[in-house]
Design a protein around this motif. Structure first.
Motif: not given
Length: 74
Positions: A56-67
């Motif tokens: 919930k805190k770090f959410g989904p990771v999407h290509a190109g996002s900082s995560a």
């Protein structure tokens, strides 16, 4: 041809893979039914709840996002 198709792995296979990968690490981990695995380096209390809060805190990771951008890592 497998291009564009997602291959579903059964839960037993995923559990086996994660157990082998993390066998010597001493880390706690939680595998969710859709295949996401959260490794908890400092578990405290209920593992599934802690892993869900982490997601919930770090959410989904999407290509190109900082995560999801691993290109700038040393």
């Amino acid at each position: 041809m497998l291009s564009g198709m997602m291959i579903a792995m059964d839960t037993e296979t995923l559990v086996d893979v994660w157990q082998r990968l993390l066998a010597d690490s001493g880390e706690s981990w939680v595998l969710f039914e859709h295949g996401t695995c959260v490794v908890l380096t400092a578990p405290d209390g209920e593992l599934a709840e802690q892993a869900a809060e982490f997601l919930k805190k770090f959410g989904p990771v999407h290509a190109g996002s900082s995560a999801g951008d691993f290109g700038d890592q040393p």
